[in-house]
Design a protein around this motif. Structure first.
Motif, PDB file in Angstrom:
ATOM      1  N   PRO A 102       0.814  -1.217   0.000  1.00 18.68           N
ATOM      2  CA  PRO A 102       0.000   0.000   0.000  1.00 18.68           C
ATOM      3  C   PRO A 102       0.850   1.270   0.000  1.00 18.68           C
ATOM      4  O   PRO A 102       1.832   1.373   0.733  1.00 18.68           O
ATOM      5  N   GLY A 103       0.469   2.193  -0.865  1.00 21.31           N
ATOM      6  CA  GLY A 103       1.190   3.452  -0.958  1.00 21.31           C
ATOM      7  C   GLY A 103       2.341   3.430  -1.933  1.00 21.31           C
ATOM      8  O   GLY A 103       2.928   4.471  -2.229  1.00 21.31           O
ATOM      9  N   ALA A 104       2.705   2.238  -2.449  1.00 21.32           N
ATOM     10  CA  ALA A 104       3.752   2.120  -3.455  1.00 21.32           C
ATOM     11  C   ALA A 104       3.106   2.042  -4.834  1.00 21.32           C
ATOM     12  O   ALA A 104       1.918   1.707  -4.948  1.00 21.32           O
ATOM     13  N   PRO A 105       3.844   2.353  -5.899  1.00 19.17           N
ATOM     14  CA  PRO A 105       3.290   2.189  -7.242  1.00 19.17           C
ATOM     15  C   PRO A 105       2.757   0.773  -7.428  1.00 19.17           C
ATOM     16  O   PRO A 105       3.436  -0.205  -7.104  1.00 19.17           O
ATOM     17  N   THR A 106       1.521   0.634  -7.894  1.00 19.99           N
ATOM     18  CA  THR A 106       0.885  -0.670  -7.953  1.00 19.99           C
ATOM     19  C   THR A 106       1.452  -1.544  -9.051  1.00 19.99           C
ATOM     20  O   THR A 106       1.710  -1.078 -10.163  1.00 19.99           O
ATOM     21  N   PRO A 107       1.685  -2.842  -8.759  1.00 20.22           N
ATOM     22  CA  PRO A 107       2.133  -3.760  -9.810  1.00 20.22           C
ATOM     23  C   PRO A 107       0.972  -4.373 -10.582  1.00 20.22           C
ATOM     24  O   PRO A 107       1.168  -5.085 -11.544  1.00 20.22           O
ATOM     25  N   TRP A 108      -0.261  -4.136 -10.094  1.00 19.27           N
ATOM     26  CA  TRP A 108      -1.411  -4.817 -10.673  1.00 19.27           C
ATOM     27  C   TRP A 108      -1.831  -4.186 -11.988  1.00 19.27           C
ATOM     28  O   TRP A 108      -1.700  -2.985 -12.210  1.00 19.27           O
ATOM     29  N   LYS A 109      -2.372  -4.998 -12.853  1.00 20.14           N
ATOM     30  CA  LYS A 109      -2.895  -4.551 -14.133  1.00 20.14           C
ATOM     31  C   LYS A 109      -4.319  -5.070 -14.299  1.00 20.14           C
ATOM     32  O   LYS A 109      -4.771  -5.928 -13.556  1.00 20.14           O
ATOM     33  N   ASP A 110      -5.004  -4.552 -15.301  1.00 23.09           N
ATOM     34  CA  ASP A 110      -6.299  -5.084 -15.695  1.00 23.09           C
ATOM     35  C   ASP A 110      -7.284  -5.115 -14.547  1.00 23.09           C
ATOM     36  O   ASP A 110      -7.813  -6.174 -14.178  1.00 23.09           O
ATOM     37  N   GLY A 111      -7.486  -3.959 -13.916  1.00 24.45           N
ATOM     38  CA  GLY A 111      -8.509  -3.854 -12.879  1.00 24.45           C
ATOM     39  C   GLY A 111      -8.165  -4.550 -11.593  1.00 24.45           C
ATOM     40  O   GLY A 111      -9.022  -5.045 -10.884  1.00 24.45           O
ATOM     41  N   GLY A 112      -6.881  -4.619 -11.266  1.00 24.45           N
ATOM     42  CA  GLY A 112      -6.527  -5.140  -9.956  1.00 24.45           C
ATOM     43  C   GLY A 112      -5.909  -6.530  -9.965  1.00 24.45           C
ATOM     44  O   GLY A 112      -5.696  -7.133  -8.947  1.00 24.45           O
ATOM     45  N   ARG A 113      -5.589  -7.069 -11.162  1.00 23.25           N
ATOM     46  CA  ARG A 113      -4.957  -8.381 -11.219  1.00 23.25           C
ATOM     47  C   ARG A 113      -3.712  -8.302 -12.095  1.00 23.25           C
ATOM     48  O   ARG A 113      -3.645  -7.504 -13.015  1.00 23.25           O
ATOM     49  N   CYS A 114      -2.748  -9.150 -11.819  1.00 25.76           N
ATOM     50  CA  CYS A 114      -1.552  -9.161 -12.655  1.00 25.76           C
ATOM     51  C   CYS A 114      -1.924  -9.619 -14.055  1.00 25.76           C
ATOM     52  O   CYS A 114      -2.746 -10.523 -14.227  1.00 25.76           O
TER      53      CYS A 114
END
Length: 369
Positions: free
Chosen positions: A356-368
């Motif tokens: 939390p608070g870091a650049p998100t690694p997730w793609k496509d609406g919250g999934r890798c």
């Protein structure tokens, strides 16, 4: 007269010359656990505390008007922070609950301001607690021997582990019957009874910087519905996930509240930093409340929270701010080993963990992707 708390300085720690070598050997032992469990399950799990029993969304409420020695670090400013809470068992494999091992609680506090620890991404502060007052080994080197044994038996000998656990639970009650505390080894090897996790008091076991001071932490249930569960056990016969099932049923009706407490070091000879096998005497260094941790009644095993927290987050005492720097040999060893375990999981599933608070690694609406 109350003894003032010890002033923090880097000199409270004593770094041993072989620590890097020990950490490398710990990582190798964790690799054995991680590789074996991921091969058997087809999915990577944590090298310790692999099995979660509950994932809760909650909030940390920092008290107003704390005295200056308690108003430190995260707790210097009153207010409310969102939090995630993970209740687990300490083994690195997904054991049936009939094999009774010590419980743990990991807490991730969101949106925490302050200078970050080196390598600590995001803006969260993690705290990790276990249902014991002391650690099982004085140093990481001494813990290494126990970890090697755990690595050799991870995801193996389930029937033997059940039998040993049953015998050791009898030993545990035998000590209690004559008014003695069972040895820590009895708990660690499967002898602790299947106590209700919501009724247990948890401890950080190892020391931390507490702003200007040095301290340990504790998490104690205070909601009446939780204190009523203290000392109660869960019936696990024929139910591999009995703890998860019972906590899920309980949390649908319980507004959980824990008291977050700090134990300030006041005499480093009697409250040592480098030996977590020594219990800090509460008559000399009492626990004092500085916050409440709340989790309103909820489903404690929803798909969305399990995916977001259990699968996509890591918990580490080295995620946080400098004001709560982990101290001592065991904590120093946890820095690289926790990261090593998390990096293995991330590589296995092909997706970085989401801090939390870091650049998100997730793609496509919250999934890798």
């Amino acid at each position: 007269m109350k003894v003032p708390p010890l002033a923090y300085s880097p000199a409270v720690e004593r770094i041993e010359p072989d620590e890097a070598e020990t950490i490398a050997k710990l990582n190798a032992a964790f690799d054995t656990i991680l590789e074996r469990t991921s091969a058997d399950y087809g999915h990577a799990v944590r090298a310790v505390h692999a099995k979660a029993h509950a994932i809760l969304a909650g909030e940390l409420i920092v008290e107003h008007s704390l005295p200056s020695e308690l108003a430190q670090g995260l707790f210097a400013t009153p207010g409310t922070h969102r939090a995630f809470i993970r209740v687990s068992t300490n083994a690195g494999d997904m054991l049936p609950d009939a094999i009774s091992l010590p419980r743990g609680v990991a807490v991730k506090i969101l949106d925490v301001e302050g200078e970050r620890l080196e390598g600590s991404e995001g803006t969260a502060q993690d705290f990790i607690f276990v249902a014991a007052k002391t650690f099982q080994a004085k140093t990481a080197h001494k813990f290494l021997g126990r970890l090697k044994l755990l690595a050799r038996t991870t995801d193996r000998l389930e029937g033997t582990k059940k039998a040993i656990s049953a015998v050791l639970q009898g030993v545990y009650h035998g000590f209690e019957a004559v008014g003695l505390d069972p040895p820590a080894a009895v708990d660690a090897l499967g002898g602790v009874p299947n106590f209700e996790p919501l009724g247990l008091t948890y401890y950080s076991v190892t020391p931390f910087r507490y702003g200007d001071h040095v301290a340990k932490f504790s998490l104690a249930p205070v909601a009446p519905a939780m204190t009523a569960l203290a000392g109660e056990t869960i019936a696990v016969a024929g139910r591999d996930d009995a703890i998860r099932e019972d906590v899920r049923a309980e949390m649908r009706a319980i507004d959980a509240v824990w008291e977050v407490r700090v134990q300030l070091c006041r005499n480093i000879a009697r409250q040592p930093v480098e030996d977590p096998t020594v219990e800090w005497d509460e008559s000399e260094a009492p626990f004092e409340r500085m916050a409440l941790l709340r989790a309103a009644a909820q489903d404690s095993w929803t798909h969305s929270l399990v995916e977001r927290v259990d699968e996509a987050m890591r918990f580490s005492v080295w995620t946080g701010i400098e004001a709560h720097r982990p101290l001592g040999n065991i904590n120093r060893a946890r820095r690289d080993t926790y990261r090593h375990s998390a990096d293995y999981r991330a590589a296995f599933i092909g997706c970085p963990y989401a801090e939390p608070g870091a650049p998100t690694p997730w793609k496509d609406g919250g999934r890798c992707g």
